[in-house]
Scaffold this active site. Sequence first.
Site, short mmCIF file in Angstrom:
data_model
loop_
_atom_site.label_atom_id
_atom_site.label_comp_id
_atom_site.label_asym_id
_atom_site.label_seq_id
_atom_site.Cartn_x
_atom_site.Cartn_y
_atom_site.Cartn_z
N ASP A 1 69.05 162.13 81.47
CA ASP A 1 70.16 162.51 80.46
C ASP A 1 70.90 160.71 79.42
O ASP A 1 70.76 160.82 78.85
CB ASP A 1 72.35 162.83 81.24
CG ASP A 1 72.09 164.55 81.32
OD1 ASP A 1 71.93 165.15 80.96
OD2 ASP A 1 71.81 164.28 82.58
N LEU A 2 70.84 159.84 80.55
CA LEU A 2 71.07 158.52 80.03
C LEU A 2 70.18 157.55 79.49
O LEU A 2 70.14 157.19 78.30
CB LEU A 2 71.46 157.54 81.63
CG LEU A 2 72.55 157.98 82.01
CD1 LEU A 2 72.29 157.01 82.94
CD2 LEU A 2 73.82 157.75 81.71
#
Length: 401
Positions: free
Chosen positions: A174-175
Amino acid sequence: MTEPTGPLKGLTVFDLTRVLAGPTCVQMLADLGADVVKIEKPGSGDDTRGFAPPHMPGTGESAYFVGANRNKRSVTLDIATPEGQEIALKLIAQSDILVENFKVGALAKYGLGYAQLKERFTGLIYCSITGFGQTGPYAPRPGYDSLIQAMGGVMSLTGEPDGAPQKVGIPLADLFAGLYGCIGILAALRHREATGQGQQIDIGMLDTHVAWLANQGMNYLATGENPPRLGNQHPNIVPYQVFATADGFMVLSVGNDPTFERFCKEFGLAHLPADARFATNAARVQNRQLVTDTLAPVLKQHPTDWWISRLEALKIGCGPINTLEQVFADPQIKAREAVREMQHSSGATVKVIANPVRLSETPADYRLAPPLLGEHTDAVLRERLGLSEAALADLKARGVV
Protein backbone atom coordinates in the site's frame (compact mmCIF):
# COMPACT_ATOMS: atom_id res chain seq x y z
CA MET A 1 -8.29 27.40 7.69
CA THR A 2 -4.57 27.85 8.34
CA GLU A 3 -2.86 28.79 5.10
CA PRO A 4 -0.48 26.16 3.68
CA THR A 5 3.18 27.06 3.34
CA GLY A 6 4.69 24.19 1.34
CA PRO A 7 5.91 24.08 -2.27
CA LEU A 8 2.53 22.82 -3.54
CA LYS A 9 0.66 25.78 -2.06
CA GLY A 10 -2.06 26.92 -4.46
CA LEU A 11 -2.77 23.42 -5.82
CA THR A 12 -6.10 21.80 -5.03
CA VAL A 13 -6.77 18.07 -4.72
CA PHE A 14 -10.12 16.29 -5.02
CA ASP A 15 -9.51 13.22 -2.89
CA LEU A 16 -11.62 10.13 -3.57
CA THR A 17 -9.32 7.75 -1.71
CA ARG A 18 -9.70 5.56 1.32
CA VAL A 19 -7.81 3.00 3.42
CA LEU A 20 -4.03 3.44 2.88
CA ALA A 21 -2.46 3.55 -0.59
CA GLY A 22 -4.50 6.51 -1.83
CA PRO A 23 -4.53 8.41 1.47
CA THR A 24 -0.74 8.00 1.74
CA CYS A 25 -0.32 9.56 -1.71
CA VAL A 26 -2.65 12.45 -0.90
CA GLN A 27 -1.22 13.08 2.57
CA MET A 28 2.19 13.62 0.98
CA LEU A 29 0.68 16.23 -1.36
CA ALA A 30 -1.16 17.80 1.56
CA ASP A 31 1.95 17.96 3.75
CA LEU A 32 3.71 19.80 0.93
CA GLY A 33 1.03 22.48 0.76
CA ALA A 34 -1.79 21.23 -1.46
CA ASP A 35 -5.33 22.09 -0.38
CA VAL A 36 -7.04 18.69 -0.11
CA VAL A 37 -10.79 18.08 0.01
CA LYS A 38 -11.31 14.49 1.14
CA ILE A 39 -14.65 13.11 -0.04
CA GLU A 40 -16.21 10.60 2.35
CA LYS A 41 -19.45 8.66 2.35
CA PRO A 42 -22.04 10.22 4.66
CA GLY A 43 -22.48 8.29 7.89
CA SER A 44 -19.45 6.02 7.58
CA GLY A 45 -16.57 7.74 5.81
CA ASP A 46 -13.17 6.23 5.12
CA ASP A 47 -13.11 2.53 6.03
CA THR A 48 -10.14 3.08 8.31
CA ARG A 49 -12.18 5.18 10.72
CA GLY A 50 -13.42 1.79 11.88
CA PHE A 51 -10.03 0.05 11.93
CA ALA A 52 -9.77 0.06 15.72
CA PRO A 53 -8.73 -0.46 18.40
CA PRO A 54 -6.53 1.33 19.09
CA HIS A 55 -8.05 4.80 19.07
CA MET A 56 -6.05 7.96 19.50
CA PRO A 57 -6.61 9.01 23.12
CA GLY A 58 -9.47 11.44 23.63
CA THR A 59 -10.50 11.61 19.97
CA GLY A 60 -12.69 8.63 19.13
CA GLU A 61 -10.64 8.28 15.93
CA SER A 62 -8.70 5.16 14.98
CA ALA A 63 -4.93 5.42 15.06
CA TYR A 64 -4.95 3.95 11.53
CA PHE A 65 -7.05 6.81 10.13
CA VAL A 66 -5.07 9.49 11.96
CA GLY A 67 -1.83 8.14 10.49
CA ALA A 68 -2.73 8.87 6.87
CA ASN A 69 -5.14 11.81 6.83
CA ARG A 70 -3.65 14.98 8.22
CA ASN A 71 -3.81 18.28 6.36
CA LYS A 72 -7.08 17.26 4.67
CA ARG A 73 -10.57 18.73 4.89
CA SER A 74 -13.35 16.15 5.17
CA VAL A 75 -16.50 16.66 3.10
CA THR A 76 -19.27 14.08 3.23
CA LEU A 77 -20.84 13.58 -0.18
CA ASP A 78 -22.91 10.75 -1.65
CA ILE A 79 -21.61 10.47 -5.20
CA ALA A 80 -24.22 7.80 -5.93
CA THR A 81 -26.88 10.53 -6.10
CA PRO A 82 -27.33 12.91 -9.05
CA GLU A 83 -27.01 15.89 -6.70
CA GLY A 84 -23.82 14.44 -5.24
CA GLN A 85 -22.37 13.94 -8.70
CA GLU A 86 -23.23 17.50 -9.66
CA ILE A 87 -21.46 18.82 -6.57
CA ALA A 88 -18.49 16.57 -7.27
CA LEU A 89 -18.16 17.92 -10.80
CA LYS A 90 -18.29 21.50 -9.57
CA LEU A 91 -15.52 20.76 -7.05
CA ILE A 92 -13.45 18.94 -9.67
CA ALA A 93 -13.75 22.00 -11.93
CA GLN A 94 -11.84 23.90 -9.24
CA SER A 95 -9.24 21.16 -8.69
CA ASP A 96 -5.82 20.54 -10.17
CA ILE A 97 -5.56 16.91 -9.15
CA LEU A 98 -8.00 14.05 -8.58
CA VAL A 99 -6.79 10.94 -6.77
CA GLU A 100 -8.95 7.82 -6.50
CA ASN A 101 -8.54 4.20 -5.56
CA PHE A 102 -11.88 2.71 -6.56
CA LYS A 103 -12.00 -0.58 -8.47
CA VAL A 104 -11.35 -0.22 -12.18
CA GLY A 105 -14.41 1.29 -13.87
CA ALA A 106 -16.34 1.89 -10.64
CA LEU A 107 -16.35 5.67 -10.89
CA ALA A 108 -17.66 5.61 -14.47
CA LYS A 109 -21.15 4.73 -13.25
CA TYR A 110 -21.15 8.04 -11.38
CA GLY A 111 -19.88 10.01 -14.37
CA LEU A 112 -16.51 10.48 -12.68
CA GLY A 113 -14.27 8.16 -14.70
CA TYR A 114 -11.19 9.58 -16.41
CA ALA A 115 -12.61 9.05 -19.91
CA GLN A 116 -15.67 11.08 -18.91
CA LEU A 117 -13.70 13.95 -17.41
CA LYS A 118 -10.61 14.38 -19.57
CA GLU A 119 -12.24 16.41 -22.34
CA ARG A 120 -14.22 18.58 -19.96
CA PHE A 121 -11.25 19.23 -17.64
CA THR A 122 -8.27 19.16 -19.99
CA GLY A 123 -5.74 20.22 -17.36
CA LEU A 124 -6.88 17.74 -14.72
CA ILE A 125 -4.28 15.33 -13.37
CA TYR A 126 -6.18 12.14 -12.54
CA CYS A 127 -4.32 9.54 -10.48
CA SER A 128 -5.86 6.06 -10.20
CA ILE A 129 -4.39 3.63 -7.65
CA THR A 130 -5.68 0.07 -7.91
CA GLY A 131 -4.50 -3.42 -7.10
CA PHE A 132 -3.52 -4.40 -10.63
CA GLY A 133 -3.74 -1.28 -12.79
CA GLN A 134 -6.24 -0.26 -15.46
CA THR A 135 -5.33 -2.99 -17.98
CA GLY A 136 -4.47 -6.67 -18.05
CA PRO A 137 -6.40 -9.81 -17.06
CA TYR A 138 -6.33 -8.98 -13.34
CA ALA A 139 -7.50 -5.37 -13.69
CA PRO A 140 -11.02 -6.01 -12.31
CA ARG A 141 -9.73 -7.73 -9.17
CA PRO A 142 -9.59 -5.97 -5.80
CA GLY A 143 -6.12 -5.45 -4.36
CA TYR A 144 -5.08 -5.94 -0.75
CA ASP A 145 -1.64 -5.48 0.76
CA SER A 146 -1.00 -9.07 1.87
CA LEU A 147 -2.38 -10.38 -1.43
CA ILE A 148 0.01 -8.15 -3.37
CA GLN A 149 2.94 -9.12 -1.14
CA ALA A 150 2.13 -12.75 -1.95
CA MET A 151 1.61 -12.32 -5.71
CA GLY A 152 4.50 -9.86 -6.07
CA GLY A 153 7.11 -12.27 -4.75
CA VAL A 154 8.23 -10.55 -1.57
CA MET A 155 6.67 -13.21 0.66
CA SER A 156 8.70 -15.88 -1.10
CA LEU A 157 11.83 -13.94 -0.12
CA THR A 158 10.86 -13.22 3.48
CA GLY A 159 11.19 -15.62 6.40
CA GLU A 160 13.60 -18.25 7.65
CA PRO A 161 14.95 -20.73 5.07
CA ASP A 162 13.10 -23.67 6.63
CA GLY A 163 10.01 -21.67 7.64
CA ALA A 164 6.85 -20.50 5.96
CA PRO A 165 6.75 -17.49 3.62
CA GLN A 166 6.18 -14.27 5.57
CA LYS A 167 4.71 -10.90 4.75
CA VAL A 168 6.49 -7.75 5.86
CA GLY A 169 5.20 -6.48 9.21
CA ILE A 170 3.86 -3.20 7.77
CA PRO A 171 1.69 -2.74 4.63
CA LEU A 172 4.50 -1.90 2.24
CA ALA A 173 2.51 -2.72 -0.89
CA ASP A 174 0.00 0.00 0.00
CA LEU A 175 2.65 2.50 1.05
CA PHE A 176 4.84 2.10 -2.02
CA ALA A 177 1.83 2.39 -4.34
CA GLY A 178 0.92 5.67 -2.64
CA LEU A 179 4.43 7.06 -2.90
CA TYR A 180 4.82 6.05 -6.55
CA GLY A 181 1.46 7.71 -7.18
CA CYS A 182 2.75 10.92 -5.63
CA ILE A 183 5.87 10.78 -7.80
CA GLY A 184 3.70 10.35 -10.89
CA ILE A 185 1.55 13.32 -9.91
CA LEU A 186 4.58 15.55 -9.47
CA ALA A 187 5.86 14.52 -12.91
CA ALA A 188 2.42 15.18 -14.42
CA LEU A 189 2.35 18.62 -12.80
CA ARG A 190 5.66 19.43 -14.49
CA HIS A 191 4.25 18.29 -17.85
CA ARG A 192 1.12 20.38 -17.36
CA GLU A 193 3.22 23.38 -16.45
CA ALA A 194 4.99 23.05 -19.80
CA THR A 195 2.00 22.13 -21.98
CA GLY A 196 -1.24 22.86 -20.11
CA GLN A 197 -2.20 19.22 -20.60
CA GLY A 198 -3.44 16.93 -17.85
CA GLN A 199 -3.24 13.15 -17.92
CA GLN A 200 -4.13 9.95 -16.08
CA ILE A 201 -1.60 8.25 -13.85
CA ASP A 202 -2.23 4.51 -13.69
CA ILE A 203 -0.72 3.00 -10.54
CA GLY A 204 -1.08 -0.76 -10.00
CA MET A 205 0.00 -2.05 -6.60
CA LEU A 206 1.38 -5.22 -8.20
CA ASP A 207 3.44 -3.12 -10.65
CA THR A 208 4.95 -1.04 -7.88
CA HIS A 209 5.59 -4.13 -5.79
CA VAL A 210 7.56 -5.75 -8.61
CA ALA A 211 9.45 -2.48 -9.14
CA TRP A 212 10.83 -2.52 -5.61
CA LEU A 213 12.02 -6.13 -5.77
CA ALA A 214 15.27 -4.30 -6.59
CA ASN A 215 18.39 -6.45 -6.20
CA GLN A 216 16.38 -9.61 -5.61
CA GLY A 217 14.41 -9.10 -8.81
CA MET A 218 17.64 -8.45 -10.67
CA ASN A 219 19.25 -11.53 -9.11
CA TYR A 220 16.44 -13.60 -10.64
CA LEU A 221 16.72 -11.89 -14.04
CA ALA A 222 20.47 -12.52 -14.04
CA THR A 223 20.28 -16.20 -13.14
CA GLY A 224 16.78 -17.46 -13.84
CA GLU A 225 16.81 -18.95 -10.35
CA ASN A 226 14.35 -18.13 -7.58
CA PRO A 227 16.26 -16.48 -4.72
CA PRO A 228 15.90 -18.51 -1.52
CA ARG A 229 14.59 -17.17 1.77
CA LEU A 230 17.59 -16.19 3.88
CA GLY A 231 15.94 -15.00 7.07
CA ASN A 232 17.86 -11.93 8.22
CA GLN A 233 20.80 -12.41 5.87
CA HIS A 234 21.59 -10.37 2.76
CA PRO A 235 21.53 -12.16 -0.61
CA ASN A 236 24.59 -10.37 -1.99
CA ILE A 237 26.72 -9.32 1.01
CA VAL A 238 28.19 -11.41 3.84
CA PRO A 239 28.30 -10.77 6.77
CA TYR A 240 25.25 -8.51 6.66
CA GLN A 241 22.77 -10.05 9.05
CA VAL A 242 21.43 -10.50 12.56
CA PHE A 243 23.72 -12.05 15.17
CA ALA A 244 22.95 -13.09 18.72
CA THR A 245 24.93 -11.23 21.38
CA ALA A 246 25.43 -12.01 25.07
CA ASP A 247 22.17 -10.26 25.97
CA GLY A 248 20.08 -10.12 22.80
CA PHE A 249 20.53 -9.50 19.09
CA MET A 250 22.09 -6.94 16.78
CA VAL A 251 22.63 -6.29 13.09
CA LEU A 252 26.16 -6.40 11.68
CA SER A 253 26.53 -4.83 8.24
CA VAL A 254 29.94 -5.32 6.66
CA GLY A 255 29.66 -3.64 3.30
CA ASN A 256 33.06 -4.33 1.72
CA ASP A 257 36.34 -6.22 2.04
CA PRO A 258 38.37 -3.47 3.81
CA THR A 259 35.64 -3.24 6.44
CA PHE A 260 35.73 -7.00 6.93
CA GLU A 261 39.50 -6.85 7.38
CA ARG A 262 39.12 -4.06 9.93
CA PHE A 263 36.55 -6.08 11.84
CA CYS A 264 38.73 -9.20 11.85
CA LYS A 265 41.86 -7.36 12.94
CA GLU A 266 40.11 -5.69 15.86
CA PHE A 267 38.35 -8.76 17.25
CA GLY A 268 40.93 -11.52 17.14
CA LEU A 269 40.17 -12.84 13.67
CA ALA A 270 43.09 -11.38 11.74
CA HIS A 271 43.80 -14.72 10.09
CA LEU A 272 40.49 -14.88 8.26
CA PRO A 273 41.13 -12.42 5.38
CA ALA A 274 44.10 -14.57 4.37
CA ASP A 275 41.79 -17.57 3.98
CA ALA A 276 40.45 -17.77 0.42
CA ARG A 277 36.99 -18.66 1.75
CA PHE A 278 36.83 -15.32 3.58
CA ALA A 279 39.06 -13.08 1.48
CA THR A 280 36.42 -11.44 -0.71
CA ASN A 281 32.73 -10.73 -0.45
CA ALA A 282 32.06 -13.09 -3.36
CA ALA A 283 33.87 -15.87 -1.49
CA ARG A 284 31.98 -15.11 1.70
CA VAL A 285 28.68 -15.27 -0.15
CA GLN A 286 29.66 -18.68 -1.50
CA ASN A 287 30.63 -19.79 2.01
CA ARG A 288 27.79 -18.05 3.83
CA GLN A 289 27.21 -20.74 6.47
CA LEU A 290 30.91 -21.06 7.27
CA VAL A 291 31.21 -17.29 7.77
CA THR A 292 28.12 -17.24 9.98
CA ASP A 293 29.28 -20.20 12.05
CA THR A 294 32.72 -18.63 12.47
CA LEU A 295 31.52 -15.21 13.57
CA ALA A 296 28.53 -16.25 15.69
CA PRO A 297 30.54 -17.41 18.74
CA VAL A 298 32.58 -14.19 18.66
CA LEU A 299 29.50 -11.96 18.64
CA LYS A 300 28.00 -14.01 21.45
CA GLN A 301 30.86 -13.09 23.82
CA HIS A 302 29.70 -9.55 24.60
CA PRO A 303 26.40 -7.68 25.07
CA THR A 304 24.86 -5.57 22.34
CA ASP A 305 25.87 -2.19 23.79
CA TRP A 306 29.50 -3.32 24.00
CA TRP A 307 29.48 -4.25 20.33
CA ILE A 308 27.67 -1.10 19.20
CA SER A 309 30.11 1.25 20.91
CA ARG A 310 33.19 -0.50 19.52
CA LEU A 311 31.88 -1.08 16.02
CA GLU A 312 30.73 2.52 15.70
CA ALA A 313 34.20 3.69 16.73
CA LEU A 314 35.59 1.57 13.88
CA LYS A 315 32.97 2.94 11.45
CA ILE A 316 31.54 -0.54 10.90
CA GLY A 317 27.83 -0.72 10.22
CA CYS A 318 25.86 -2.04 13.16
CA GLY A 319 22.73 -1.39 15.15
CA PRO A 320 20.40 -2.71 17.80
CA ILE A 321 17.06 -4.30 16.95
CA ASN A 322 14.74 -1.79 18.54
CA THR A 323 11.19 -2.18 19.69
CA LEU A 324 8.91 0.69 18.72
CA GLU A 325 9.23 2.01 22.27
CA GLN A 326 12.98 2.16 21.75
CA VAL A 327 12.58 3.69 18.27
CA PHE A 328 10.51 6.62 19.50
CA ALA A 329 12.84 7.14 22.49
CA ASP A 330 15.96 7.11 20.32
CA PRO A 331 17.95 10.38 20.49
CA GLN A 332 18.35 10.49 16.71
CA ILE A 333 14.61 10.14 16.17
CA LYS A 334 13.97 12.85 18.75
CA ALA A 335 16.59 15.14 17.24
CA ARG A 336 14.96 14.78 13.83
CA GLU A 337 11.51 15.54 15.30
CA ALA A 338 10.06 12.40 13.76
CA VAL A 339 6.97 12.73 15.95
CA ARG A 340 4.81 15.85 15.84
CA GLU A 341 1.85 16.89 17.97
CA MET A 342 -1.30 18.37 16.45
CA GLN A 343 -4.42 19.84 18.03
CA HIS A 344 -7.38 17.68 17.07
CA SER A 345 -10.88 19.08 16.69
CA SER A 346 -12.01 16.85 19.57
CA GLY A 347 -9.89 19.00 21.84
CA ALA A 348 -7.25 16.33 22.33
CA THR A 349 -3.65 16.54 21.19
CA VAL A 350 -2.66 13.76 18.80
CA LYS A 351 0.80 12.53 17.95
CA VAL A 352 1.60 11.84 14.30
CA ILE A 353 4.67 10.51 12.54
CA ALA A 354 6.33 13.39 10.70
CA ASN A 355 6.81 13.67 6.97
CA PRO A 356 10.38 12.48 6.24
CA VAL A 357 10.97 14.83 3.28
CA ARG A 358 13.04 17.67 4.72
CA LEU A 359 13.06 20.71 2.43
CA SER A 360 15.31 23.57 3.48
CA GLU A 361 13.17 26.39 2.09
CA THR A 362 9.63 24.99 1.91
CA PRO A 363 9.28 22.34 4.61
CA ALA A 364 6.23 20.20 5.17
CA ASP A 365 3.70 21.81 7.45
CA TYR A 366 1.25 20.44 9.98
CA ARG A 367 -1.66 22.85 9.70
CA LEU A 368 -4.69 20.55 9.99
CA ALA A 369 -5.06 17.53 12.26
CA PRO A 370 -6.81 14.52 10.70
CA PRO A 371 -10.45 15.60 10.36
CA LEU A 372 -13.62 14.41 11.96
CA LEU A 373 -16.03 12.86 9.47
CA GLY A 374 -17.61 15.68 7.47
CA GLU A 375 -15.94 18.31 9.64
CA HIS A 376 -15.45 20.72 6.74
CA THR A 377 -18.51 19.98 4.61
CA ASP A 378 -20.29 23.27 5.29
CA ALA A 379 -17.15 25.39 5.05
CA VAL A 380 -15.94 23.89 1.77
CA LEU A 381 -19.34 23.99 0.05
CA ARG A 382 -19.86 27.59 1.13
CA GLU A 383 -16.34 28.59 0.11
CA ARG A 384 -16.12 26.70 -3.19
CA LEU A 385 -19.72 26.64 -4.39
CA GLY A 386 -21.32 29.54 -2.53
CA LEU A 387 -24.09 27.38 -1.07
CA SER A 388 -26.43 29.00 1.40
CA GLU A 389 -27.33 27.66 4.83
CA ALA A 390 -30.75 26.70 3.49
CA ALA A 391 -29.22 24.79 0.57
CA LEU A 392 -26.82 22.98 2.90
CA ALA A 393 -29.66 22.07 5.25
CA ASP A 394 -31.67 20.68 2.35
CA LEU A 395 -28.75 18.55 1.10
CA LYS A 396 -28.23 17.18 4.62
CA ALA A 397 -31.91 16.39 5.03
CA ARG A 398 -31.83 14.35 1.81
CA GLY A 399 -28.61 12.54 2.71
CA VAL A 400 -26.60 14.02 -0.16
CA VAL A 401 -23.98 15.41 2.23
